[in-house]
Scaffold this motif. Structure first.
Motif, PDB file in Angstrom:
ATOM      1  N   GLY A 197       0.804  -1.208   0.000  1.00  0.00           N
ATOM      2  CA  GLY A 197       0.000   0.000   0.000  1.00  0.00           C
ATOM      3  C   GLY A 197       0.843   1.267   0.000  1.00  0.00           C
ATOM      4  O   GLY A 197       1.874   1.331   0.659  1.00  0.00           O
ATOM      5  N   VAL A 198       0.407   2.264  -0.745  1.00  0.00           N
ATOM      6  CA  VAL A 198       1.058   3.577  -0.785  1.00  0.00           C
ATOM      7  C   VAL A 198      -0.023   4.638  -0.658  1.00  0.00           C
ATOM      8  O   VAL A 198      -1.004   4.640  -1.411  1.00  0.00           O
ATOM      9  N   SER A 199       0.157   5.545   0.294  1.00  0.00           N
ATOM     10  CA  SER A 199      -0.817   6.595   0.543  1.00  0.00           C
ATOM     11  C   SER A 199      -0.283   7.936   0.054  1.00  0.00           C
ATOM     12  O   SER A 199       0.813   8.353   0.433  1.00  0.00           O
ATOM     13  N   VAL A 200      -1.067   8.615  -0.795  1.00  0.00           N
ATOM     14  CA  VAL A 200      -0.673   9.895  -1.382  1.00  0.00           C
ATOM     15  C   VAL A 200      -1.727  10.940  -1.040  1.00  0.00           C
ATOM     16  O   VAL A 200      -2.921  10.715  -1.233  1.00  0.00           O
ATOM     17  N   GLY A 201      -1.290  12.072  -0.526  1.00  0.00           N
ATOM     18  CA  GLY A 201      -2.196  13.168  -0.214  1.00  0.00           C
ATOM     19  C   GLY A 201      -2.134  14.245  -1.280  1.00  0.00           C
ATOM     20  O   GLY A 201      -1.070  14.517  -1.836  1.00  0.00           O
ATOM     21  N   LEU A 202      -3.271  14.847  -1.563  1.00  0.00           N
ATOM     22  CA  LEU A 202      -3.351  15.919  -2.561  1.00  0.00           C
ATOM     23  C   LEU A 202      -4.098  17.101  -1.966  1.00  0.00           C
ATOM     24  O   LEU A 202      -5.166  16.942  -1.371  1.00  0.00           O
ATOM     25  N   ALA A 203      -3.539  18.291  -2.128  1.00  0.00           N
ATOM     26  CA  ALA A 203      -4.231  19.496  -1.672  1.00  0.00           C
ATOM     27  C   ALA A 203      -5.424  19.766  -2.578  1.00  0.00           C
ATOM     28  O   ALA A 203      -5.314  19.669  -3.804  1.00  0.00           O
ATOM     29  N   PRO A 204      -6.593  20.072  -2.011  1.00  0.00           N
ATOM     30  CA  PRO A 204      -7.747  20.396  -2.858  1.00  0.00           C
ATOM     31  C   PRO A 204      -7.497  21.667  -3.666  1.00  0.00           C
ATOM     32  O   PRO A 204      -6.760  22.547  -3.251  1.00  0.00           O
ATOM     33  N   TYR A 205      -8.127  21.744  -4.835  1.00  0.00           N
ATOM     34  CA  TYR A 205      -8.011  22.900  -5.728  1.00  0.00           C
ATOM     35  C   TYR A 205      -6.550  23.145  -6.134  1.00  0.00           C
ATOM     36  O   TYR A 205      -6.069  24.280  -6.155  1.00  0.00           O
TER      37      TYR A 205
ATOM     38  N   GLU B   5     -18.052  30.316   0.972  1.00  0.00           N
ATOM     39  CA  GLU B   5     -16.839  29.546   1.221  1.00  0.00           C
ATOM     40  C   GLU B   5     -17.133  28.090   0.863  1.00  0.00           C
ATOM     41  O   GLU B   5     -17.979  27.440   1.489  1.00  0.00           O
ATOM     42  N   VAL B   6     -16.434  27.579  -0.141  1.00  0.00           N
ATOM     43  CA  VAL B   6     -16.748  26.271  -0.700  1.00  0.00           C
ATOM     44  C   VAL B   6     -15.520  25.366  -0.615  1.00  0.00           C
ATOM     45  O   VAL B   6     -14.469  25.682  -1.181  1.00  0.00           O
ATOM     46  N   GLU B   7     -15.666  24.239   0.087  1.00  0.00           N
ATOM     47  CA  GLU B   7     -14.566  23.274   0.193  1.00  0.00           C
ATOM     48  C   GLU B   7     -14.750  22.104  -0.776  1.00  0.00           C
ATOM     49  O   GLU B   7     -13.807  21.374  -1.041  1.00  0.00           O
ATOM     50  N   SER B   8     -15.943  21.921  -1.276  1.00  0.00           N
ATOM     51  CA  SER B   8     -16.238  20.801  -2.170  1.00  0.00           C
ATOM     52  C   SER B   8     -16.024  21.197  -3.622  1.00  0.00           C
ATOM     53  O   SER B   8     -16.613  22.176  -4.103  1.00  0.00           O
ATOM     54  N   ALA B   9     -15.210  20.417  -4.333  1.00  0.00           N
ATOM     55  CA  ALA B   9     -14.958  20.712  -5.745  1.00  0.00           C
ATOM     56  C   ALA B   9     -16.239  20.594  -6.565  1.00  0.00           C
ATOM     57  O   ALA B   9     -16.502  21.403  -7.456  1.00  0.00           O
ATOM     58  N   LEU B  10     -17.074  19.589  -6.253  1.00  0.00           N
ATOM     59  CA  LEU B  10     -18.318  19.406  -6.999  1.00  0.00           C
ATOM     60  C   LEU B  10     -19.250  20.594  -6.800  1.00  0.00           C
ATOM     61  O   LEU B  10     -19.862  21.090  -7.753  1.00  0.00           O
ATOM     62  N   THR B  11     -19.363  21.074  -5.564  1.00  0.00           N
ATOM     63  CA  THR B  11     -20.209  22.232  -5.295  1.00  0.00           C
ATOM     64  C   THR B  11     -19.675  23.468  -5.994  1.00  0.00           C
ATOM     65  O   THR B  11     -20.443  24.279  -6.543  1.00  0.00           O
TER      66      THR B  11
END
Length: 305
Positions: free
Chosen positions: A92-100, A222-228
């Motif tokens: 397993g390899v875990s990768v984090g990505l910053a939103p936006y 203030e929107v944290e959801s990419a879909l929204t």
């Protein structure tokens, strides 16, 4: 050191209660209490404070909690390395990505290339804020991440990779100001903006630039959801500010007004971060190299569209 005691200790701290941890671990509460007492005797320190509401770690307990996570993570890596020695990277390899961020554009290509080249690697992609991701890397719960910022931060190693300009993006003739080409920072003061909350780097950079110019942003949501955000911009509820790479990954930029912010240009830095305390496993190194390949090949210029 009995690693089972360390695992049990982590569960006690996470649950905040010996009773709840015993239920999670499916062992008797007295037996779990004995494991905790044995750890306290071994280290010669009180590790938790007991109360009617449960348990909370002492300073010594918090220190052991961090190290216990690293120790168990290293044990998992050692077992995986021994199991696949002489074979293709696996585990397993875990990768984090910053939103936006550019990570939105790289997530699917990375997942595809890992599946094609290393079918025995299970890739876990987590999109979250930089602070949360950095803590996960420091505690060994995540292998690497692509986030905003260039450090320094204790326990985390930053590998700066890109600097990107920010663009104002909105419905033409609506939330976006009239005109084509670049848009000045001064014009943003009258634009209804949809931005992430103040804990996000993009918001901090935009707020700082406007404050320096003695301007106040007109933030309408203030929107944290990419879909929204996608739906809100498409419905002309406001314009947003993003790097071009993130904008084209989540928005239909062909139907939107996309204008680079100038006077001054606003930029964000992106870095690939890893732990400063432990080396990457063999499968994590393989994913790290693939990530660099995709970042190098990515063209972040809107002029190429």
């Amino acid at each position: 050191m009995d690693t089972r005691r360390l695992y049990s200790f982590i569960k006690i701290i996470d649950a905040g209660s010996i009773t709840r941890a015993a239920d999670i671990l499916h062992i008797a509460q007295p037996a779990l209490s004995q494991q905790l007492s044995a750890l306290e005797a071994q280290f010669g320190q009180q590790l938790v404070i007991r109360s009617k509401r449960g348990v909370a770690p002492t300073d010594a307990g918090r220190a052991l909690y961090r190290h216990a996570q690293l120790i168990l993570r290293q044990m998992d890596l050692a077992q995986a390395a021994v199991a696949v020695s002489g074979r293709a990277p696996a585990g397993g390899v875990s990768v984090g990505l910053a939103p936006y961020s550019l990570g939105a554009a790289l997530a699917l290509p990375l997942l595809k290339s890992v599946r094609e080249r290393y079918p025995d690697i299970l890739l876990h992609i987590n999109e979250n804020f930089g602070g949360v991701i950095s803590e996960a890397i420091m505690t060994g719960r995540m292998d690497m991440a692509f986030i905003y910022g260039a450090g320094p931060l204790r326990g985390v190693q930053f590998e700066p990779l890109r600097t990107e300009d920010l663009f104002l993006i909105g419905a033409p003739g609506g939330a976006a100001p009239p005109g084509e080409g670049d848009v000045s920072l001064e014009e943003l003061k009258d634009v209804p903006l949809l931005l992430p909350s103040r804990i996000h780097t993009i918001r901090q950079v935009v707020d700082a630039a406007l404050q320096q110019a003695s301007l106040r942003p007109n933030v309408v949501g203030e929107v944290e959801s990419a879909l929204t955000l996608v739906n809100a911009v498409a419905a002309d509820l406001g314009a947003t500010v993003l790097p071009w790479s993130a904008a084209r990954a989540i928005l239909d930029v062909r139907s939107l007004s996309v204008r680079r912010i100038v006077n001054p240009v606003i930029q964000v830095k992106l870095s690939l971060v890893t732990s400063d305390n432990q080396p990457l496993s063999e499968p994590a190194l393989a994913v790290h190299d693939l990530f660099l390949e995709h970042i190098t090949a990515f063209d972040g210029s809107p002029d190429e569209e």
